[in-house]
Design a protein around this motif. Structure first.
Motif, PDB file in Angstrom:
ATOM      1  N   ASN A 154       0.956  -1.249   0.005  1.00  0.00           N
ATOM      2  CA  ASN A 154      -0.066   0.172   0.004  1.00  0.00           C
ATOM      3  C   ASN A 154       0.802   1.356   0.023  1.00  0.00           C
ATOM      4  O   ASN A 154       0.384   2.166  -0.693  1.00  0.00           O
ATOM      5  CB  ASN A 154      -0.831  -0.136   1.246  1.00  0.00           C
ATOM      6  N   ILE A 155       1.960   1.185   0.687  1.00  0.00           N
ATOM      7  CA  ILE A 155       2.649   2.263   0.776  1.00  0.00           C
ATOM      8  C   ILE A 155       3.629   2.467  -0.642  1.00  0.00           C
ATOM      9  O   ILE A 155       3.384   3.804  -1.037  1.00  0.00           O
ATOM     10  CB  ILE A 155       4.153   2.061   1.541  1.00  0.00           C
ATOM     11  N   LYS A 156       3.570   1.476  -1.417  1.00  0.00           N
ATOM     12  CA  LYS A 156       4.208   1.861  -2.772  1.00  0.00           C
ATOM     13  C   LYS A 156       3.157   2.228  -3.866  1.00  0.00           C
ATOM     14  O   LYS A 156       3.293   3.211  -4.710  1.00  0.00           O
ATOM     15  CB  LYS A 156       4.423   0.321  -3.564  1.00  0.00           C
ATOM     16  N   LEU A 157       1.611   2.138  -3.446  1.00  0.00           N
ATOM     17  CA  LEU A 157       0.661   2.934  -4.059  1.00  0.00           C
ATOM     18  C   LEU A 157       0.718   4.239  -3.923  1.00  0.00           C
ATOM     19  O   LEU A 157      -0.011   5.064  -4.860  1.00  0.00           O
ATOM     20  CB  LEU A 157      -0.702   1.915  -3.756  1.00  0.00           C
ATOM     21  N   LEU A 158       1.178   4.582  -2.839  1.00  0.00           N
ATOM     22  CA  LEU A 158       1.259   6.021  -2.733  1.00  0.00           C
ATOM     23  C   LEU A 158       2.250   6.737  -3.592  1.00  0.00           C
ATOM     24  O   LEU A 158       2.433   7.977  -3.456  1.00  0.00           O
ATOM     25  CB  LEU A 158       1.593   6.596  -1.168  1.00  0.00           C
ATOM     26  N   GLU A 159       3.066   6.199  -4.216  1.00  0.00           N
ATOM     27  CA  GLU A 159       4.242   6.854  -5.019  1.00  0.00           C
ATOM     28  C   GLU A 159       3.463   7.591  -5.847  1.00  0.00           C
ATOM     29  O   GLU A 159       4.247   8.767  -6.175  1.00  0.00           O
ATOM     30  CB  GLU A 159       4.924   5.543  -5.690  1.00  0.00           C
ATOM     31  N   THR A 160       2.503   7.646  -6.558  1.00  0.00           N
ATOM     32  CA  THR A 160       1.794   8.504  -7.358  1.00  0.00           C
ATOM     33  C   THR A 160       1.168   9.645  -6.724  1.00  0.00           C
ATOM     34  O   THR A 160       0.754  10.653  -7.535  1.00  0.00           O
ATOM     35  CB  THR A 160       0.967   7.915  -8.411  1.00  0.00           C
ATOM     36  N   ILE A 161       1.031   9.695  -5.574  1.00  0.00           N
ATOM     37  CA  ILE A 161       0.041  10.679  -4.758  1.00  0.00           C
ATOM     38  C   ILE A 161       1.337  11.826  -4.073  1.00  0.00           C
ATOM     39  O   ILE A 161       2.414  11.524  -3.488  1.00  0.00           O
ATOM     40  CB  ILE A 161      -0.365  10.193  -3.726  1.00  0.00           C
ATOM     41  N   PRO A 162       1.316  13.154  -4.379  1.00  0.00           N
ATOM     42  CA  PRO A 162       2.345  14.100  -4.161  1.00  0.00           C
ATOM     43  C   PRO A 162       2.234  14.406  -2.681  1.00  0.00           C
ATOM     44  O   PRO A 162       2.931  15.425  -1.948  1.00  0.00           O
ATOM     45  CB  PRO A 162       2.131  15.304  -4.919  1.00  0.00           C
ATOM     46  N   ASN A 163       1.170  14.063  -2.044  1.00  0.00           N
ATOM     47  CA  ASN A 163       0.649  14.522  -0.380  1.00  0.00           C
ATOM     48  C   ASN A 163       2.055  14.087   0.546  1.00  0.00           C
ATOM     49  O   ASN A 163       2.748  13.237   0.093  1.00  0.00           O
ATOM     50  CB  ASN A 163      -0.494  13.522  -0.062  1.00  0.00           C
ATOM     51  N   LYS A 164       1.922  14.649   1.706  1.00  0.00           N
ATOM     52  CA  LYS A 164       2.894  14.258   2.695  1.00  0.00           C
ATOM     53  C   LYS A 164       2.635  12.911   3.200  1.00  0.00           C
ATOM     54  O   LYS A 164       1.511  12.642   3.360  1.00  0.00           O
ATOM     55  CB  LYS A 164       2.857  15.489   3.828  1.00  0.00           C
ATOM     56  N   LYS A 165       3.590  12.205   3.267  1.00  0.00           N
ATOM     57  CA  LYS A 165       3.334  10.795   3.751  1.00  0.00           C
ATOM     58  C   LYS A 165       4.771  10.261   4.579  1.00  0.00           C
ATOM     59  O   LYS A 165       5.734  10.402   4.351  1.00  0.00           O
ATOM     60  CB  LYS A 165       3.226   9.910   2.756  1.00  0.00           C
ATOM     61  N   LYS A 166       4.367  10.071   5.891  1.00  0.00           N
ATOM     62  CA  LYS A 166       5.414   9.517   6.809  1.00  0.00           C
ATOM     63  C   LYS A 166       4.971   8.333   7.709  1.00  0.00           C
ATOM     64  O   LYS A 166       3.690   8.007   7.705  1.00  0.00           O
ATOM     65  CB  LYS A 166       5.573  10.681   7.720  1.00  0.00           C
ATOM     66  N   VAL A 167       5.997   8.031   8.391  1.00  0.00           N
ATOM     67  CA  VAL A 167       5.532   6.732   9.386  1.00  0.00           C
ATOM     68  C   VAL A 167       6.216   7.012  10.766  1.00  0.00           C
ATOM     69  O   VAL A 167       7.113   7.928  10.877  1.00  0.00           O
ATOM     70  CB  VAL A 167       5.904   5.301   8.796  1.00  0.00           C
ATOM     71  N   SER A 168       5.822   6.360  11.587  1.00  0.00           N
ATOM     72  CA  SER A 168       6.443   6.214  12.815  1.00  0.00           C
ATOM     73  C   SER A 168       6.461   4.942  13.619  1.00  0.00           C
ATOM     74  O   SER A 168       5.839   4.215  13.013  1.00  0.00           O
ATOM     75  CB  SER A 168       5.268   7.134  14.041  1.00  0.00           C
ATOM     76  N   ALA A 169       7.108   4.641  14.530  1.00  0.00           N
ATOM     77  CA  ALA A 169       7.483   3.487  15.030  1.00  0.00           C
ATOM     78  C   ALA A 169       7.475   3.837  16.709  1.00  0.00           C
ATOM     79  O   ALA A 169       8.294   4.551  17.135  1.00  0.00           O
ATOM     80  CB  ALA A 169       8.667   2.839  14.529  1.00  0.00           C
TER      81      ALA A 169
END
Length: 579
Positions: A154-169
C-alpha cells in the motif's frame, strides 16, 4: 477573547487490526452504520465556535479511520478541507499554520481512499514496527493474520500521490535489542519507498495493561537516541535525526504545556471528549460529552483534571534545579499518573536532546520560571521557591519596611480584615503584591459569595459615615491604559457600599460585618474573561485615598506599589446552564 484548541477526532472506533500492545484493545470494534461520523464533528465545531473556541487543527484518529466507507471518508475529509479554507484568516492571523486534512492510519486499508486523499491533499501518518522483522509478531489483523506485506504494498501505491506521507514507530526494549536491524530498515525505507524518512517519528513505549512488551529504561532511551545520531548524522537523513525523529520529546509537542487541558482534546463520534489518544477511554481523562455538557463545563473539567493530576503527584525537587523545566513542564500527565511518578518518563532522553540542540538553551531565569510553573500547578509549594531579587538596590527600603513604619498602611495590606466565602469554603484575602502565591478559584452562577469585613476598619477614619466598602472588578483581558501605555487588566466595575449599609447586616462571624455579593458578581457574568482569571479587589474608600496620597508623597512606596495593592482573589466564572 478567542481561544484556540487542537482537536483530534475519532469518527469510528472500528479497527481492522489487533496490535498486541494496543492501548484500546477491546474498544476497537464499532460496527454501527449511521451518519454520526460527520454530524458529531460538525456539531462540536459549531458549539465550540459559539463559545468563541476555534480548532486551529483537526486531525483524524481511531480506531482506524480508513475502515469508513469511501463516501463517509470522502465527506469527512471534504468537510475538514472546507473548514480550513473558511477559517483560514482567523487561524493564520493568530499565529497558527494552516493545515490540510490529516489522518493517523495503520495503512492496511488505505488503497480504497486514494482518490479522496489525492483530491484534498490529505497528509498521512502511518505506523510500522521496526525492525520490520518484528512487525508481524505484534501488528496483526483481528484474525491473527500478518500485515507487513500488505502495508508495504500500500505504501508503494502512494508513490503517485504528491501528499505528505510519513511513518512512525514505537520503541520498547524488545526493539532496542535489534537496534542494528532498525538502522538497516530505516535506510531501506528511505531508499526504496516514497516515505519521507526525514519526517519520521520515534515514540518511546510505556507500560500498559496486558502489554507483552517491556518499556525502555531511561538509560537505554538515551543509548538508543545516541546510536541513531551516530548512524545518521552527516548523511542524507541528518535533518531527520537532528530535528524530527525525536520531536515528540521537544516543545513542538503537547508536553510543553503548563496544563494540556487548556489546548488538546480528543472527540469521539458519540460525543465523548478525552484528553488525547493516551487518555482515550480512561475515566481520569474524560472531560464530558459535547451533546450533554456545556462547552464551559468541558473546558473547566479539562483544566481542572489535568491540574489535579499534576498536583496530586507532587513536584519532584530535582526539577527545580533543572534549567530545562521551561521546556518539559515535568512531562505527560497521563504517563505520570500511569507510573505514579512526578516527572517525565523520558527525562534523561529529553535532557540529552536539549543539550544537543542549540535551540534549547538552559534557562537563565530558572528561579522565576520554576516559581511561575509552581504557581499554576502546585500553588501550595510556590512560596518555598519564591525567587530572591539579587539586583534590588539596598538603598531603597523594602515595601515591608515602609508598611511597618505606617499604621494606616498596615490596614491596607492586612491579611485579616477581609474574608471571602464561596459556598462552604472561606479564603483569607491578602494584598496581591505581598502574597507569594496566587489564589485562583472557580465560581459558578449557582455559587453563594459572602464578604466579611473586620469591625473597626470602616470606622477608622475622621468621618466614618462617609466611608465605604470599595469593590473593584477587573477582567483577565489586558488593555492599554493611560499616557504610559502600560498593559493592564480591563476594569469592569467599581462598587461602593457605605458604612451604615454594611454595618446594619447581621453576621455569622463575630468581629466581622457580613454582606452578600452574589448578585453583584452575577450582574457582570457576560463580561468576564473565559480563558484568563479575573480579579476581584476589596478595600475601603478611606484606605484607597490614603494609598494614593502615600504614592504621591513617598517615591519609594510608589516604586513598590505601582500595581493595585489591595486584598484580592482571582477567579474563573462558570455559567453552568450555558448550552
Amino acid at each position: 477573547m478567542t481561544k484556540f484548541i487542537h482537536l483530534l477526532y475519532v469518527p469510528t472506533m472500528n479497527c481492522n487490526m489487533q496490535c498486541k500492545y494496543c492501548y484500546l484493545k477491546e474498544n476497537t470494534t464499532d460496527l454501527k452504520q449511521d451518519d454520526m461520523y460527520l454530524k458529531t464533528l460538525k456539531y462540536a465545531v459549531a458549539k465550540f465556535k459559539q463559545a468563541d473556541i476555534v480548532p486551529f487543527n483537526i486531525s483524524l484518529h481511531g480506531g482506524e479511520v480508513t475502515t469508513l466507507s469511501q463516501k463517509d471518508f470522502h465527506d469527512l475529509i471534504e468537510y475538514i478541507y472546507n473548514y480550513y479554507q473558511t477559517n483560514k484568516d482567523i487561524i493564520t492571523q493568530n499565529g497558527f499554520k494552516l493545515g490540510t486534512p490529516h489522518i493517523k492510519t495503520n495503512l492496511l486499508n488505505i488503497q480504497k481512499h486514494l482518490d479522496t486523499i489525492k483530491k484534498f491533499n490529505v497528509s498521512i501518518s502511518g505506523s510500522l514496527d521496526l525492525p520490520l522483522s518484528m512487525h508481524d509478531k505484534y501488528r496483526l489483523t483481528k484474525g491473527g493474520g500478518k500485515t507487513l506485506k500488505t502495508i508495504l504494498d500500500n505504501i508503494k501505491l502512494l508513490e503517485t500521490i504528491p501528499n505528505k506521507k510519513k511513518v512512525s514507530a514505537t520503541i520498547f526494549q524488545e526493539h532496542f535489542q535489534k537496534i542494528d536491524e532498525i538502522i538497516k530498515d530505516i535506510k531501506y525505507l528511505d531508499q526504496n519507498t516514497c516515505l519521507d524518512m526525514n519526517d519520521f517519528n520515534f515514540m518511546i513505549g510505556f507500560k500498559t495493561k496486558d502489554s507483552p512488551l517491556t518499556p525502555l529504561t531511561e538509560k537505554n532511551q538515551v543509548k538508543f537516541y545516541q546510536k541513531m545520531r551516530k548512524a545518521f548524522l552527516n548523511t542524507n537523513l541528518d535533518y531527520g535525526v537532528r530535528y524530527k525523529w525525536f520531536a515528540e520529546f521537544t516543545p513542538a509537542y503537547c508536553t510543553n504545556c503548563d496544563n494540556c487541558g487548556e489546548k488538546f482534546f480528543l472527540l469521539e463520534r458519540n460525543g465523548d471528549i478525552y484528553s488525547c489518544v493516551r487518555g482515550q477511554k480512561n475515566k481520569a481523562f474524560y472531560y464530558g460529552n459535547i451533546y450533554k455538557d456545556s462547552v464551559q463545563t468541558i473546558m473547566n473539567n479539562a483544566k481542572t483534571k489535568i491540574y489535579q493530576i499534576h498536583n496530586q503527584l507532587g513536584f519532584n525537587r530535582e526539577c527545580a534545579s533543572c534549567q530545562y523545566l521551561y521546556l518539559c513542564k515535568t512531562g505527560c500527565p497521563y504517563v505520570k499518573k500511569l507510573y505514579h511518578q512526578n516527572k517525565s518518563y523520558t527525562c534523561a532522553l529529553q535532557k540529552q536532546i536539549y543539550k544537543d540542540n542549540e535551540e534549547y538553551p538552559k534557562d537563565i531565569n530558572n528561579d522565576e520560571d520554576v516559581y511561575l510553573y509552581l504557581n499554576k500547578n502546585h500553588p501550595e509549594l510556590a512560596p518555598t521557591y519564591y525567587p530572591k531579587n539579587q539586583s534590588q538596590n539596598s538603598d531603597i527600603p523594602s515595601l515591608e519596611t515602609i508598611i511597618n513604619q505606617d499604621k494606616k498602611l498596615k490596614d491596607i495590606y492586612s491579611s485579616d480584615i477581609f474574608l471571602l466565602q464561596i459556598d462552604d469554603k472561606t479564603y483569607k484575602l491578602q494584598s496581591q503584591i505581598l502574597k507569594k502565591q496566587r489564589d485562583i478559584v472557580y465560581i459558578t452562577d449557582k455559587s453563594k459569595i459572602t464578604l466579611y469585613i473586620k469591625k473597626g476598619v470602616l470606622e477608622n477614619t475622621d468621618y466614618p459615615v462617609n466611608n465605604s466598602l470599595y469593590i473593584m472588578l477587573l477582567s483577565g483581558q489586558l488593555v492599554v491604559y493611560g499616557d504610559e501605555q502600560r498593559p493592564k487588566q480591563r476594569h469592569i466595575m467599581t462598587h461602593q457600599i457605605y458604612k451604615d449599609i454594611v454595618t446594619k447586616h447581621q453576621s455569622d462571624k463575630p468581629n466581622y460585618y457580613q454582606i452578600n455579593i452574589t448578585n453583584l458578581l452575577k450582574m457582570y457574568q457576560d463580561d468576564y474573561s473565559k480563558d484568563k482569571p479575573n480579579n476581584l479587589f476589596f478595600t475601603t474608600n478611606a484606605l484607597r485615598d490614603y494609598h494614593y496620597l502615600k504614592q504621591k508623597n513617598n517615591a519609594y512606596y510608589h516604586i513598590h506599589a505601582m500595581n493595585l495593592p489591595f486584598q484580592n482573589i482571582e477567579f474563573y466564572y462558570i455559567k453552568e446552564d450555558q448550552s
